[in-house]
Write a protein that holds these residues in place. Structure first.
Motif, PDB file in Angstrom:
ATOM      1  N   GLN A 198      49.790  33.742  38.612  1.00 35.28           N
ATOM      2  CA  GLN A 198      48.464  33.953  37.798  1.00 35.28           C
ATOM      3  C   GLN A 198      47.131  33.532  38.334  1.00 35.28           C
ATOM      4  OE1 GLN A 198      50.128  32.312  34.079  1.00 35.28           O
ATOM      5  NE2 GLN A 198      50.640  34.043  33.162  1.00 35.28           N
ATOM      6  N   LYS A 199      47.504  32.307  39.138  1.00 33.30           N
ATOM      7  CA  LYS A 199      46.129  31.605  39.529  1.00 33.30           C
ATOM      8  C   LYS A 199      45.737  32.498  40.892  1.00 33.30           C
ATOM      9  CE  LYS A 199      47.189  26.815  38.358  1.00 33.30           C
ATOM     10  NZ  LYS A 199      47.639  25.531  39.100  1.00 33.30           N
ATOM     11  N   LEU A 200      46.612  33.090  41.532  1.00 32.27           N
ATOM     12  CA  LEU A 200      46.418  34.229  42.565  1.00 32.27           C
ATOM     13  C   LEU A 200      45.492  35.357  41.898  1.00 32.27           C
ATOM     14  CD1 LEU A 200      46.476  35.057  45.413  1.00 32.27           C
ATOM     15  CD2 LEU A 200      48.640  36.213  45.009  1.00 32.27           C
ATOM     16  N   ILE A 201      46.166  35.909  40.762  1.00 29.80           N
ATOM     17  CA  ILE A 201      45.366  37.034  40.188  1.00 29.80           C
ATOM     18  C   ILE A 201      44.154  36.743  39.932  1.00 29.80           C
ATOM     19  CG2 ILE A 201      45.647  38.362  38.161  1.00 29.80           C
ATOM     20  CD1 ILE A 201      48.633  38.513  38.456  1.00 29.80           C
ATOM     21  N   LYS A 202      43.926  35.448  39.109  1.00 22.58           N
ATOM     22  CA  LYS A 202      42.600  35.047  38.499  1.00 22.58           C
ATOM     23  C   LYS A 202      41.668  35.036  39.869  1.00 22.58           C
ATOM     24  CE  LYS A 202      40.221  31.740  35.632  1.00 22.58           C
ATOM     25  NZ  LYS A 202      40.279  30.317  34.763  1.00 22.58           N
ATOM     26  N   LEU A 203      42.152  34.412  40.817  1.00 16.41           N
ATOM     27  CA  LEU A 203      41.279  34.351  42.232  1.00 16.41           C
ATOM     28  C   LEU A 203      40.625  35.975  42.456  1.00 16.41           C
ATOM     29  CD1 LEU A 203      42.737  31.343  44.019  1.00 16.41           C
ATOM     30  CD2 LEU A 203      40.326  31.480  43.056  1.00 16.41           C
ATOM     31  N   LEU A 204      41.574  36.849  42.810  1.00 14.98           N
ATOM     32  CA  LEU A 204      41.469  37.937  43.163  1.00 14.98           C
ATOM     33  C   LEU A 204      40.655  38.575  42.414  1.00 14.98           C
ATOM     34  CD1 LEU A 204      45.132  39.171  44.332  1.00 14.98           C
ATOM     35  CD2 LEU A 204      43.041  38.582  45.738  1.00 14.98           C
ATOM     36  N   GLU A 205      40.667  38.489  40.900  1.00 16.23           N
ATOM     37  CA  GLU A 205      39.874  39.227  40.059  1.00 16.23           C
ATOM     38  C   GLU A 205      38.435  38.571  39.917  1.00 16.23           C
ATOM     39  OE1 GLU A 205      42.958  40.452  36.404  1.00 16.23           O
ATOM     40  OE2 GLU A 205      41.932  38.573  36.358  1.00 16.23           O
ATOM     41  N   GLU A 206      38.229  37.216  40.316  1.00 15.72           N
ATOM     42  CA  GLU A 206      36.975  36.891  40.152  1.00 15.72           C
ATOM     43  C   GLU A 206      36.303  37.335  41.433  1.00 15.72           C
ATOM     44  OE1 GLU A 206      37.632  32.638  40.348  1.00 15.72           O
ATOM     45  OE2 GLU A 206      37.729  32.387  37.955  1.00 15.72           O
ATOM     46  N   TYR A 207      36.951  37.571  42.523  1.00 14.78           N
ATOM     47  CA  TYR A 207      36.331  38.162  43.887  1.00 14.78           C
ATOM     48  C   TYR A 207      35.712  39.646  43.590  1.00 14.78           C
ATOM     49  CZ  TYR A 207      35.598  39.234  48.690  1.00 14.78           C
ATOM     50  OH  TYR A 207      35.135  40.010  49.917  1.00 14.78           O
ATOM     51  N   ARG A 208      36.835  40.297  42.979  1.00 13.69           N
ATOM     52  CA  ARG A 208      36.708  41.542  42.566  1.00 13.69           C
ATOM     53  C   ARG A 208      35.341  41.807  41.758  1.00 13.69           C
ATOM     54  NH1 ARG A 208      37.756  45.748  38.530  1.00 13.69           N
ATOM     55  NH2 ARG A 208      38.430  47.391  39.387  1.00 13.69           N
ATOM     56  N   GLN A 209      35.309  40.806  40.756  1.00 13.24           N
ATOM     57  CA  GLN A 209      34.229  40.983  39.931  1.00 13.24           C
ATOM     58  C   GLN A 209      32.800  40.598  40.632  1.00 13.24           C
ATOM     59  OE1 GLN A 209      33.474  41.827  36.800  1.00 13.24           O
ATOM     60  NE2 GLN A 209      35.541  42.407  36.805  1.00 13.24           N
ATOM     61  N   ALA A 414      48.169  44.069  41.475  1.00 21.97           N
ATOM     62  CA  ALA A 414      49.202  44.902  40.730  1.00 21.97           C
ATOM     63  C   ALA A 414      50.572  44.396  41.390  1.00 21.97           C
ATOM     64  CB  ALA A 414      49.131  46.108  41.212  1.00 21.97           C
ATOM     65  N   ALA A 415      50.595  43.906  42.777  1.00 23.24           N
ATOM     66  CA  ALA A 415      51.926  43.415  43.284  1.00 23.24           C
ATOM     67  C   ALA A 415      52.284  41.948  42.631  1.00 23.24           C
ATOM     68  CB  ALA A 415      51.673  43.124  44.782  1.00 23.24           C
ATOM     69  N   ALA A 416      51.279  41.249  42.368  1.00 26.97           N
ATOM     70  CA  ALA A 416      51.550  39.792  41.722  1.00 26.97           C
ATOM     71  C   ALA A 416      51.989  40.218  40.444  1.00 26.97           C
ATOM     72  CB  ALA A 416      50.285  39.017  41.820  1.00 26.97           C
ATOM     73  N   ARG A 417      51.333  41.056  39.577  1.00 25.43           N
ATOM     74  CA  ARG A 417      51.802  41.498  38.045  1.00 25.43           C
ATOM     75  C   ARG A 417      53.133  41.678  38.267  1.00 25.43           C
ATOM     76  NH1 ARG A 417      46.142  43.830  37.052  1.00 25.43           N
ATOM     77  NH2 ARG A 417      44.904  42.192  35.764  1.00 25.43           N
ATOM     78  N   ARG A 418      53.532  42.604  39.015  1.00 25.02           N
ATOM     79  CA  ARG A 418      54.985  42.917  39.144  1.00 25.02           C
ATOM     80  C   ARG A 418      55.856  41.874  39.395  1.00 25.02           C
ATOM     81  NH1 ARG A 418      58.932  45.509  36.848  1.00 25.02           N
ATOM     82  NH2 ARG A 418      60.320  46.246  38.414  1.00 25.02           N
ATOM     83  N   GLU A 419      55.412  40.995  40.338  1.00 25.54           N
ATOM     84  CA  GLU A 419      56.378  39.850  40.661  1.00 25.54           C
ATOM     85  C   GLU A 419      56.485  39.020  39.196  1.00 25.54           C
ATOM     86  OE1 GLU A 419      54.465  38.022  43.832  1.00 25.54           O
ATOM     87  OE2 GLU A 419      55.096  39.343  45.282  1.00 25.54           O
ATOM     88  N   ILE A 420      55.481  38.852  38.522  1.00 25.73           N
ATOM     89  CA  ILE A 420      55.412  38.103  37.424  1.00 25.73           C
ATOM     90  C   ILE A 420      56.598  38.789  36.215  1.00 25.73           C
ATOM     91  CG2 ILE A 420      54.305  37.508  35.409  1.00 25.73           C
ATOM     92  CD1 ILE A 420      51.833  36.794  37.070  1.00 25.73           C
TER      93      ILE A 420
END
Length: 482
Positions: A198-209, A414-420
């Motif tokens: 989830q922390k990885l996803i948050k970092l990726l989303e922040e970079y995307r934004q 998407a890959a990280a969400r699938r792993e979760i």
């Protein structure tokens, strides 16, 4: 069955179809042997909003507040003992297991433990342990799928009497302790893995934004990767400086709002795919739209979508739900909880989507929203927001740049969400196999290292999932709770 864990030496038929065979020495008992159950009370609006009284009054939506992932600590409402008595609300003791008992929220199968004495509303039920291990009973309650037992119909529901008679497999007290110890040990490690992802996803989303913000506000020229040469003051405090050659327009002058709706005379058998708030994340769908017929669709299923449209949530705006219709949609309709933005002929359609996904825009929408439990923004107010509008060739260049850059990030997210998702599925299967005796964990549990107890405040828990928040909130709204 989970690999690496042995079965018990002998089994017997439980007599309960969903339980199947259970260890020969386990009992099969109704839940009323282990606990008593009590439904919550109605909570009229004029009693809501008090936060300083002595008794927390939990609603279904409180289950998704950060910090309430297992133990309920934080609530939006409190009542005095006198008010609880006026409402006919039972004050449940600390340690009560609570869960939704009606509607879509029931189907989420969420369970929580009250950290202190509390009252609950009439969409919930409390389970107070009287015999056995509370933590083992919590595991059992997590395993039981109330959606399979509830009364069928448009609004699924379950009564106290029905829950009391549910039959479960019960090991000895020492075995209950071993099972709790083993599953607690495994659960901690699963949650740590989930939190890391989830922390990885948050970092990726922040970079995307950050990429979207830089591009749609003109902080960089996406064609060169460098800043533009000339800027001007936009005159809009939250926008700051914008490019000298870009226009500033109210959103309603840049797109059409809610251009197409289903008429009330639509045939009852007209079938369409329906997008509600819980279906949309920031820039993506969280699940496939639901297929409905007009005759049995909710009254808010009215806004027709076309290729090139962008939708943005105007209710529960903290979810920042935005979606771009990039393909020719087959009978696609969204909730009136969205504003539909239809681009004009001199507009690159996907630029609109990136523009309203930017933090600059979504933060403004959130700041201008009204309400606490269900913050919302009027569509007229949304349409009055000034937005930067570059010439069409630059809009196209921005879209091509962001498509290329965000595609890589979206794939990683998407890959990280699938792993979760896989970790959560594994946890559910593990709990099911252990609490129903499909595997024997007594020896493994005895060899586990001692660990300090976790804080009950939920600081070590997973983030709640956005679509879960929306599902529970939508159910309360449809039940008329607000």
């Amino acid at each position: 069955m989970i690999d690496g864990l042995p079965p018990y030496p002998a089994y017997k038929d439980s007599g309960v179809p969903w339980l199947g065979k259970v260890p020969e020495h386990w009992e099969v008992v109704p839940l009323k042997r282990l606990a008593w159950f009590k439904s919550g009370a109605g909570f009229p609006v004029h009693y809501q909003g008090e936060t300083s009284a002595e008794i927390p009054f939990f609603k279904v939506s409180d289950m998704n507040i950060r910090g309430n992932e297992k133990y309920l600590h934080v609530c939006a409402n409190t009542v005095s003992m006198a008010v609880a008595q006026d409402l006919g609300a039972t004050v449940l003791p600390a340690g009560t297991i609570v869960f939704p008992k009606v509607g879509g929220a029931l189907l989420t199968n969420k369970r929580r433990i009250a950290a202190n004495q509390c009252c609950i509303d009439n969409n919930m039920m409390g389970c107070v342990v009287r015999n056995g291990n509370r933590d083992f009973l919590f595991l059992i309650m997590n395993y039981i799928d109330l959606g399979q037992i509830a009364k069928p119909g448009p609004v699924p529901a379950i009564s106290e009497g029905e829950v009391r008679e549910i039959r479960v497999a019960l090991p000895s007290a020492p075995e209950q302790t071993a099972i709790v110890r083993f599953l607690d040990y495994k659960d901690r490690r699963i949650r740590r893995s989930i939190r890391a992802k989830q922390k990885l996803i948050k970092l990726l989303e922040e970079y995307r934004q950050a990429l979207i913000h830089q591009a749609v506000t003109g902080k960089i020229d996406v064609r060169t990767g460098k800043p533009y040469s000339a800027y001007k003051d936009s005159g809009v405090p939250w926008l700051g400086h914008v490019l000298e050659h870009w226009e500033l327009k109210p959103l309603k002058r840049f797109v059409r709002l809610n251009a197409s709706v289903l008429a009330e005379t639509t045939p009852a058998d007209y079938e369409f795919r329906y997008i509600d708030i819980g279906t949309v994340g920031t820039g993506f769908l969280t699940r496939e739209p639901q297929r409905l017929r007009f005759g049995n669709a909710p009254s808010r299923a009215r806004r027709v979508l076309h290729q090139g449209d962008t939708i943005i949530s105007t209710v529960r705006t903290y979810l920042k739900a935005v979606y771009f219709v990039d393909k020719d949609p087959e009978a696609l309709v969204c909730s009136t909880g969205f504003a539909v933005l239809t681009p004009g002929p001199s507009t690159q359609p996907k630029y609109v989507s990136y523009l309203v996904q930017s933090n600059t825009f979504t933060d403004r929408v959130t700041a201008e929203s009204v309400g606490t439990a269900y913050p919302a923004i009027a569509e007229g107010r949304l349409g009055s927001f000034y937005v930067p509008v570059p010439p069409l060739p630059e809009q196209t260049a921005i879209v091509e740049y962001l498509d290329a850059e965000t595609a890589k990030l979206d794939a990683a997210i998407a890959a990280a969400r699938r792993e979760i998702e896989l970790l959560r599925e594994y946890r559910e299967r593990l709990i099911a196999d252990v609490v129903t005796g499909k595997v024997n964990v007594r020896e493994v549990a005895a060899q586990l290292p001692e660990e300090p107890p976790e804080e009950e405040a939920g600081t070590d828990e997973e983030e709640p999932v956005a679509e879960e928040l929306a599902t529970v909130d939508s159910q309360e709204e449809s039940n008329g709770e607000e």
